[in-house]
Design an enzyme around this catalytic site. Structure first.
Site, PDB file in Angstrom:
ATOM      1  N   SER A 146       0.989  -9.662 -17.238  1.00  0.00           N
ATOM      2  CA  SER A 146       2.169 -10.429 -17.198  1.00  0.00           C
ATOM      3  C   SER A 146       2.088 -11.691 -17.012  1.00  0.00           C
ATOM      4  O   SER A 146       0.834 -12.385 -16.590  1.00  0.00           O
ATOM      5  CB  SER A 146       3.468  -9.916 -16.996  1.00  0.00           C
ATOM      6  OG  SER A 146       4.633 -10.256 -17.576  1.00  0.00           O
ATOM      7  N   ASN A 147       3.041 -12.493 -16.970  1.00  0.00           N
ATOM      8  CA  ASN A 147       2.938 -14.002 -16.438  1.00  0.00           C
ATOM      9  C   ASN A 147       4.274 -14.175 -15.788  1.00  0.00           C
ATOM     10  O   ASN A 147       5.147 -13.544 -15.554  1.00  0.00           O
ATOM     11  CB  ASN A 147       2.696 -14.972 -17.848  1.00  0.00           C
ATOM     12  CG  ASN A 147       3.895 -14.924 -18.807  1.00  0.00           C
ATOM     13  OD1 ASN A 147       5.004 -15.108 -18.445  1.00  0.00           O
ATOM     14  ND2 ASN A 147       3.517 -14.314 -20.026  1.00  0.00           N
ATOM     15  N   ARG A 148       4.286 -15.450 -15.214  1.00  0.00           N
ATOM     16  CA  ARG A 148       5.312 -15.877 -14.183  1.00  0.00           C
ATOM     17  C   ARG A 148       6.620 -16.166 -15.037  1.00  0.00           C
ATOM     18  O   ARG A 148       7.631 -16.820 -14.406  1.00  0.00           O
ATOM     19  CB  ARG A 148       4.967 -17.179 -13.476  1.00  0.00           C
ATOM     20  CG  ARG A 148       3.829 -16.722 -12.659  1.00  0.00           C
ATOM     21  CD  ARG A 148       3.453 -18.105 -11.669  1.00  0.00           C
ATOM     22  NE  ARG A 148       2.203 -17.831 -11.115  1.00  0.00           N
ATOM     23  CZ  ARG A 148       1.958 -17.273  -9.997  1.00  0.00           C
ATOM     24  NH1 ARG A 148       2.973 -16.509  -9.323  1.00  0.00           N
ATOM     25  NH2 ARG A 148       0.781 -16.978  -9.373  1.00  0.00           N
ATOM     26  N   SER A 149       6.833 -16.212 -16.356  1.00  0.00           N
ATOM     27  CA  SER A 149       8.061 -16.574 -16.961  1.00  0.00           C
ATOM     28  C   SER A 149       9.042 -15.749 -16.509  1.00  0.00           C
ATOM     29  O   SER A 149       9.003 -14.662 -16.246  1.00  0.00           O
ATOM     30  CB  SER A 149       7.968 -16.458 -18.444  1.00  0.00           C
ATOM     31  OG  SER A 149       8.978 -16.619 -18.978  1.00  0.00           O
ATOM     32  N   ALA A 182       6.802 -16.621 -23.220  1.00  0.00           N
ATOM     33  CA  ALA A 182       5.644 -16.991 -22.803  1.00  0.00           C
ATOM     34  C   ALA A 182       4.799 -15.497 -23.257  1.00  0.00           C
ATOM     35  O   ALA A 182       4.998 -14.388 -22.451  1.00  0.00           O
ATOM     36  CB  ALA A 182       5.395 -17.154 -21.162  1.00  0.00           C
TER      37      ALA A 182
END
Ligand code: CTP
Length: 411
Positions: A213-216, A280
């Site tokens: 995943s990502n930091r959004s 994101a």
């Protein structure tokens, strides 16, 4: 109440001025309604008003001290601080005498002095008996106030305290609350638009317990959905996993993976008139997610094969009929060249370029700074501001694009 939007009054600061009329008891009910709707209300009474209902009643219900005396309040400079903090100033009931003072700009007590220092919208709800409302002087004052942008709510006709029938009763509570809401509502310049907003990260499973995943955080997309709703749009939020509450009045589809998000967005694309891709979206997903939890192994896990995901915006821009498309460019270097390239490659109307490494901005923060680039090469740099405010600035920038899209195409 809550006509255009649910709970417009929540958290709003209302300054309620009460002047000396028999209708003061109705201000008590008004105060209760405003409090019930979630507003923060400070009450200021004229001395005459205190002869009808004791300040204690308003104090208990508003859970705040009631200011009455300009000179007692002087030390705390309440005539300056109360209006400064208020989103709207409402005087209900307003006597003929109060109307005259407001029209002339007199400031001989706390309430009238506050009106002179206030820069927020002013709503006045007069109440008076004995045909005073029709007196030419009163009507002149009302006209002067209206000419200055004050909302004066006509009293209504009916039995008056004197037993006479006439126009002088304080207008009904619903009318007062509706006009407070109308003052507090932002521009409804997106009424009739169907706005689809994507928000948050996507999660791409490696196995049933792990994902990429990502930091959004989703904050920017949720702020946009809320702002668009408050400006009158019908809003569909397509959200990856976040910890945020769905804004009131917004329909939300919760998704997990880029593939789910693509499906939700393409299915609803024809419905929408504006699409804002704030999500994101993962660019890669594990090629072959395991159906079972991958067990710990000794030594390094050398490779995780990744497959590219669909570029959703790109797909949508090829399917567009009349939709306005807005993208985001989250960059860590060469912000504007990269953003400009995405604007062109994905054939967007507007792109919000943001440097996610900038101090106080980007993922997880409540603030963001951005540059808005449009298809016709305009560039607007916006300084660091709360994401909710930035959302409004982005929607402001869409206005000329919406107008142009609505114009008939030359043959
Ligand atoms: N986007 C999308 N589908 C993807 C990836 C991104 O629709 N698979 C959208 C994002 O929601 C955003 C815009 O495309 O509105 C740009 O996303 P960004 O991550 O900044 O750029 P990418 O196109 O993914 O390119 P890169 O990762 O190389 O910067």
């Amino acid at each position: 109440m809550g006509q255009a939007l649910d709970r417009v009054l929540t958290g709003k600061r209302i300054l309620l001025g009460v002047s000396g009329s028999i209708a003061v008891y109705k201000a008590v009910e008004l105060l209760r309604t405003l409090m019930r709707e979630g507003a923060e209300v400070s009450v200021v009474m004229t001395e005459a008003a205190t002869k009808f209902v004791a300040p204690l009643t308003f104090e208990v219900l508003s859970r705040k001290p009631v200011a009455t005396d300009l000179f007692a309040a002087h030390q705390e400079m309440l005539h300056l601080t109360l209006p400064e903090e208020a989103d709207v100033l409402v005087i209900a009931p307003a006597t003929a005498h109060t109307l005259a003072k407001l029209a002339l700009g007199l400031g001989d007590d706390l309430l009238s002095t506050m009106v002179l220092t206030a820069s927020c919208p002013l709503i006045v709800a007069p109440a008076m008996d004995g045909g005073m409302w029709d007196h030419p002087t009163v009507q002149e004052h009302v006209a002067q106030l209206r000419a200055r942008g004050v909302t004066v709510l006509d009293p209504i006709e009916g039995p008056l305290a004197s037993g006479k029938i006439g126009k002088g009763r304080l207008t009904d509570e619903q009318t007062i609350v509706a006009s407070i809401e109308a003052c507090l509502l932002p521009a409804r310049d997106l009424a009739g638009q169907r706005v689809m907003v994507s928000a948050g990260p996507t999660q791409e499973p490696i196995d049933p317990v792990r994902f990429l995943s990502n930091r959004s955080s989703g904050k920017m997309g949720y702020a946009l959905a809320q702002a668009a709703r408050e400006r009158g749009a019908d809003v569909l939020l397509v959200s990856g996993p976040t910890a945020l509450p769905v804004p009131p009045g917004v329909r939300c589809l919760h998704v997990e993976t880029a593939e789910d998000m693509a499906k939700a967005l393409t299915t609803n694309f024809r419905w929408s008139t504006i699409v804002i891709m704030a999500a994101a979206v993962a660019d890669f997903r594990p090629d072959k997610p395991s159906g079972q939890k991958i067990k710990k192994q000794t030594g390094a896990w050398k490779t995780l094969a990744l497959a590219p995901t669909e570029d959703i915006l790109h797909t949508l821009s090829r399917q567009r009929t009349r939709q306005i498309l807005v993208g985001f460019a989250a960059e860590t270097e060469a912000l504007l060249p990269h953003a400009r390239k995405k604007l062109q490659d994905k054939d967007l109307d507007l792109i919000v370029a943001n440097d996610v490494t900038a101090d106080g901005a980007g993922f997880g923060s409540d603030h963001n700074a951005a540059t808005l680039l449009t298809r016709d090469c305009t560039s607007t740099a916006l300084p660091l501001m709360p994401k909710r405010e930035l959302a409004d600035r982005i929607l402001d920038a869409l206005q000329p694009i919406i107008k142009r899209a609505a114009m008939p195409k030359p043959r």
